[in-house]
Design a protein around this motif. Structure first.
Motif, short mmCIF file in Angstrom:
data_model
loop_
_atom_site.label_atom_id
_atom_site.label_comp_id
_atom_site.label_asym_id
_atom_site.label_seq_id
_atom_site.Cartn_x
_atom_site.Cartn_y
_atom_site.Cartn_z
N GLU A 6 0.83 -1.21 0.00
CA GLU A 6 0.00 0.00 0.00
C GLU A 6 0.87 1.26 0.00
OE1 GLU A 6 -3.81 0.90 2.47
OE2 GLU A 6 -2.14 1.53 3.72
N VAL A 7 1.88 1.24 0.87
CA VAL A 7 2.75 2.42 1.00
C VAL A 7 3.47 2.69 -0.33
CG1 VAL A 7 4.89 3.16 2.11
CG2 VAL A 7 3.04 2.23 3.50
N ASP A 8 3.97 1.64 -0.97
CA ASP A 8 4.67 1.81 -2.25
C ASP A 8 3.72 2.39 -3.30
OD1 ASP A 8 6.83 0.75 -0.99
OD2 ASP A 8 6.89 -1.12 -2.12
N ARG A 9 2.50 1.84 -3.34
CA ARG A 9 1.52 2.26 -4.36
C ARG A 9 1.09 3.71 -4.12
NH1 ARG A 9 -3.48 1.59 -3.28
NH2 ARG A 9 -3.12 -0.23 -1.95
N VAL A 10 0.79 4.05 -2.87
CA VAL A 10 0.24 5.39 -2.60
C VAL A 10 1.35 6.45 -2.61
CG1 VAL A 10 -0.91 6.82 -0.85
CG2 VAL A 10 -1.70 4.48 -1.27
N LEU A 11 2.48 6.13 -2.01
CA LEU A 11 3.50 7.17 -1.83
C LEU A 11 4.50 7.27 -2.98
CD1 LEU A 11 4.35 6.85 1.99
CD2 LEU A 11 2.63 8.27 0.87
#
Ligand code: HEM
Length: 515
Positions: free
Chosen positions: A307-312
């Motif tokens: 999630e963090v990779d995708r969003v940030l």
């Protein structure tokens, strides 16, 4: 006894079995009997969290605790909590136990009642609106950079370190930035030590050999820590006032708002000390527990990383990003369920009341136990397991009793720092997972929580949560750029390479039982 059994009497009217009225069926709160003179103080001294769960299991969600010098009624019943914090709030005061906070926090947001409290809250509240926190979150969280840099170095050496020390440092830095626009940390960790000493003193004011039996002039380490904590916090506040007055610009952070207000002169130091003490250790410990749980739940950690990779996309989070980090937020929510830093908090009823079918006399102390409520098996399935999916479905959350979850308290006295603490925690967990993977040494797979005023690892400060850290590179726009030793397959058992520790061997996921 179950929650439904012990508060089945709250409905009013006439009991179908005995014909007695609700007034007549109202019962006194009961609980375990202790030794003469010392009550159950000895039992509680063992581990207050274990004790809470044991008494909840044996006596239900309203339990009389015979503690010296203050008895209290432990409440883990969501309906009763709603009555104390919302529907009958006018009948409840901060009371006897909060008086022990006066020596450090003075008369501020946490300790005042009624009109005085309202006046203070009105002044400080604008510093905690989502808009204000949002505007400065990048700068606030930027203050944590030193700690991330330290993890970078630790990843290179593979050394073992105490995660709690670092997350406390991180929270002191970001809180200083948020409250007075300063970095409050230093090499010697003066500020974090002062906060810990102040909290120790507040706790020991309630009942401790040192406070009760040792004359103040005896040169023991505890009294030295107490004096020093006062000095450090007051020095920080005095400097703020001096410098801002000299500049002729108080600013518009919490300190500035208090300086510009027409509250009495002590409102500024008392509220700043209150906010440092209420916000720093709570946030630092919560972050440590969140990272700890992620080291034990690799599949959840992988979801957060994805999630963090995708969003940030490799960036530092902005305030808008935080809303999109729903899995990361559920990890924070679930951590605060298992380890609510402020694990219990007191109120004294002014007149007699009825809580969950029990008579509560005026002058008693009602202790709302967030910890017990969060692990109440009548409300939470498998309550001791770390399972962030509990917070994935908004419908499921709405179905739960409103006060089954209260890490930040509730009603109008809800924690003023809640939006700030949540923003810091979600952003910090996201940034930690974006760049690092933590592992527990094999001899320390489980860390038992203990409690003082907050929930900390049982052996802290001698032993917190020992970890090692490895670097991971975020996957940006689908291009996987992890370094060799840090694959996402979790099966790398290869030899140690320069600059990296071997990837962890993941254990099969299993229910983790804590406390
Ligand atoms: C994870 C972090 C935190 C947790 C779990 C937490 C928890 C709580 C709880 C349970 C209360 C209610 C106590 C009661 O009703 O007796 C409270 C009140 C309070 N907290 Fe926090 N807190 C956190 C972070 C912060 C931060 C960052 C600040 C800094 C501003 C802060 C400042 C306060 C203040 C001033 C109050 C009193 C509010 C009032 O009565 O108006 N807290 N907190």
């Amino acid at each position: 006894m179950t929650v439904s059994e012990d508060h089945g009497r709250t409905g009013g009217g006439v009991c179908p079995f005995t014909g007695a009225t609700a007034e007549e069926t109202k019962q006194d709160v009961t609980g375990p009997k202790g030794l003469p003179l010392v009550g159950i103080t000895m039992n509680l001294g063992l581990n207050p969290l274990d004790f809470t769960l044991k008494t909840q299991r044996d006596w239900g969600s309203m339990v009389k605790i015979n503690l010296i010098p203050n008895d209290y009624i432990q409440v883990t019943n969501p309906e009763a909590i709603e009555r104390v914090l919302v529907s009958n709030i006018g009948n409840y005061r901060r009371g006897k136990l909060y008086k022990t906070f006066h020596s450090y926090m003075g008369m501020g947001l946490l300790t005042l009642d009624d009109a005085e409290w309202r006046a203070h809250r009105k002044v400080v509240q604008p510093a905690f609106t989502p808009k204000r926190i949002g505007a400065s979150i990048a700068e606030t969280i930027g203050a944590a950079q030193d700690v991330f840099d330290r993890w970078e170095r630790r990843a290179a050496t593979g050394e073992e370190f105490d995660l709690v020390v670092d997350t406390m440092d991180l929270s002191a830095r970001v809180l200083g930035k948020a409250l007075i626009s300063r970095d409050l940390s230093s090499k010697e960790r003066t500020f974090t030590k002062a906060v810990a000493a102040a909290l120790e003193v507040i706790f020991k004011n309630v009942s401790s050999v040192e406070e009760l039996l040792v004359p103040k002039w005896v040169p023991i380490a505890y009294f030295r820590r107490k004096r020093n904590a006062h000095k450090v916090l007051n020095k920080i506040i005095d400097r703020e006032v001096r410098e801002r007055t000299a500049k002729g610009d108080p600013g518009d952070d919490a300190a500035g708002l208090l300086m510009k207000s027409d509250l009495p002169p002590n409102a500024l130091p008392d509220n700043l000390r209150t906010m440092f003490l209420a916000g720093s250790e709570t946030t630092g410990l919560s972050l440590a527990w969140a990272i700890y749980e992620l080291t034990r739940a690799p599949s959840v950690r992988r979801q957060v990383e994805e999630e963090v990779d995708r969003v940030l996309q490799g960036r530092i989070p902005t305030y808008e990003d935080l809303d999109k980090l729903v899995i990361t937020k559920s990890v924070v929510d679930e951590t605060l369920r298992l380890y609510p830093s402020v694990w219990q908090f007191p109120r004294d009823p002014v007149t007699d009341d009825e809580l969950a079918g029990h008579h509560v006399p005026a002058g008693a102390t009602v202790m709302i136990s967030a910890f017990g409520t969060h692990r109440n098996p009548e409300v939470w399935e498998n309550p001791n397991a770390f399972d962030p999916t509990r917070f994935h479905d908004p419908e499921e959350q709405r179905r739960r009793p409103k006060f089954a979850y209260l890490p930040f308290g509730g009603g109008r006295r809800q924690c003023i720092g809640k939006p700030l603490a949540l923003a810091i925690l979600v952003a910090s967990v996201a940034m930690a997972c974006q760049r690092y993977r933590f592992s527990l040494p094999l001899d320390q797979e489980q860390v038992k929580p203990g409690a003082f005023i907050t929930i900390f690892p049982e052996k802290f400060p001698n032993k917190g949560i020992r970890v090692t850290v490895r670097r991971r590179d975020p996957v940006v726009s689908g291009a996987h750029t992890d370094t060799g030793a840090d694959t996402n397959t979790d099966t790398n058992t290869g030899p140690e390479q320069a600059g990296h520790v071997p990837a962890e061997q993941e254990r099969p996921e299993q229910e983790q039982v804590r406390a």
